[in-house]
Design a protein around this motif. Sequence first.
Motif, PDB file in Angstrom:
ATOM      1  N   GLN A   3       0.835  -1.204   0.000  1.00  0.00           N
ATOM      2  CA  GLN A   3       0.000   0.000   0.000  1.00  0.00           C
ATOM      3  C   GLN A   3       0.867   1.249   0.000  1.00  0.00           C
ATOM      4  N   LYS A   7       0.877   4.669  -3.118  1.00  0.00           N
ATOM      5  CA  LYS A   7       0.456   6.046  -2.917  1.00  0.00           C
ATOM      6  C   LYS A   7       1.404   7.010  -3.635  1.00  0.00           C
ATOM      7  N   LEU A 217      -7.646   3.672   0.131  1.00  0.00           N
ATOM      8  CA  LEU A 217      -6.440   3.388   0.905  1.00  0.00           C
ATOM      9  C   LEU A 217      -5.262   3.076   0.000  1.00  0.00           C
ATOM     10  N   SER A 220      -4.480   7.116  -2.071  1.00  0.00           N
ATOM     11  CA  SER A 220      -4.529   8.490  -1.565  1.00  0.00           C
ATOM     12  C   SER A 220      -3.408   8.792  -0.580  1.00  0.00           C
ATOM     13  N   ARG A 222      -4.075  11.607   1.723  1.00  0.00           N
ATOM     14  CA  ARG A 222      -4.906  11.922   2.882  1.00  0.00           C
ATOM     15  C   ARG A 222      -6.360  11.633   2.540  1.00  0.00           C
ATOM     16  N   ILE A 223      -7.173  11.424   3.580  1.00  0.00           N
ATOM     17  CA  ILE A 223      -8.570  11.046   3.411  1.00  0.00           C
ATOM     18  C   ILE A 223      -9.428  11.923   4.305  1.00  0.00           C
ATOM     19  N   ASP A 236      -4.332  11.106   7.794  1.00  0.00           N
ATOM     20  CA  ASP A 236      -3.146  10.825   6.996  1.00  0.00           C
ATOM     21  C   ASP A 236      -3.157   9.341   6.673  1.00  0.00           C
ATOM     22  N   ASN A 237      -2.959   9.011   5.401  1.00  0.00           N
ATOM     23  CA  ASN A 237      -3.066   7.613   4.979  1.00  0.00           C
ATOM     24  C   ASN A 237      -1.742   6.888   5.224  1.00  0.00           C
TER      25      ASN A 237
END
Length: 536
Positions: A3, A7, A217, A220, A222-223, A236-237
Amino acid sequence: MSQAQTKSRSTPAEDILALEGINKTFGDLVAIENATLTVRKGEIHALVGENGAGKSTLMNILYGIHARDGGDMRLRGQNVRFNGPAEAIRAGIGMVHQHFKLSPSFTVAENIILGSEPMKGAGRVDFARAEAETRELGRRFDLELDPKAIVAKLPVGLRQRVEILKALYRSADILILDEPTAVLTPNETRELFNTMRSLAASGCTIIFISHKLREVLAVSDRISVMRRGKIMRTFDNDNVTAQDVANEMVGRSVLLRVDKSAARDIGKPVLEVRNLVAVGDRGERAVDELSLVVRAGEIVGVAGVQGNGQDELVECIAGLRRAAEGTVLIDGIADSADPRSARESGLAYIPADRGGLGLSLESPLWENLSIGHLPAVSKGPFLSARRAQARAGKLIEAYDVRGGGMFAPAGSLSGGNQQKIQIARELSREARLIVAEQPSQGVDIGAIESIHKILVAMRNAGKAVLVISADLDEVMALSDRIIVMYRGRAVADLASDETSYEEIGRYMGGLHEDAHPDQAATESQPAGQTANGIDG
């Protein structure tokens, strides 16, 4: 790929956009209430929330489609108010809508330059220059397309590229992508994510509206979570989980996974579709010699990009469309192509179109719950309102329908509660086969949890369940077996615990060797696309 690797690699710090205390009402409806959001230059910023939370409305305010009623908006440190999309575009903001705004009969280049045409003498459009600029723009952003290709002939993933290039042609450095993966295969979604990361690395800022938490997830930085018109929290992701985001969206803890054990005691076939051919509304062969079986005690999911014959298949099963060839059997009885016969054969049908087909939105809940149940709510030859209302009250309680009592019109309920009314009416019948079409469409996470529990309970009670959904996550989570449709055919029948998003995605896009190999190379995997699934 992990992950963290998927990003954006940029390290943004500067706020390029700030929305402070934004308010918007439509009549008595408060759509946006004191919403505050900051977006950094060069980041992929996800905006998530349940249906009706206000995500698209807030972005439409930013894009100039709606005027805000209150609050401030700063772009690159300057206060701004846009009186229409044209002003937002001139300020460097582009928006790719969920439903594309393209002219299908125009070429790629013609769509990209439309409204901003390069001109030559005597007021004529310079098409040679337009094609050259389109080609150069595609190379620069790794979104290469044939400028002369007719948009109607492009697969969905490439049409989306046209929309993105259209915004970039107008020098947009802030891109709003509204549910961009809704009509994409996993392979096309992977390509879109690669594009998003590349754009962010080049300094473009992306606001990504989505309800698919796994994708959010994966891509990104940030979410931000919206609930009832408010920005509740920005994550913050890094260490956040889908569960964290979902709980914030709903305001309580929700079960994201479908709680089901392996199918046991699978019985005889309940639904048999044999060599079905159905003609679509435009005269095309929408379903092409398709066969499938659903047995008692199992959930079979149908996956595929929308428009590959799923709607026509369901209509044939439900008796709403007459098959040109082939047979539909429910519990061994041939369906005579009308809804009453299908229901008498043992069908319970939950249509995707709640307002147009499933419910009478102006009628009270007790009347909606009585449709198809006249023997149970009649006294002699006449409908007994007292019996119907007593029965409706029990169903409303049993299925946890909220938002109004039995006398409330169906249209006053939320989408999730409207869906529960459909399910309560259909599943309270003695049905052997449940066909659920897009069961979570327009439904919030909390209601999805409830609906999935009900469908699994039906399967565990020995019913045969067929789920048709454009949401591959839903199909994977619910199904014991997965049928993949491509160009009207069933091109795969896969055990859900023995397959992957990548494999299903290849079938959905026609990239598998068994799925029309003569068409796959030319129509489903244009140059520059790969056959990989979604990371994360």
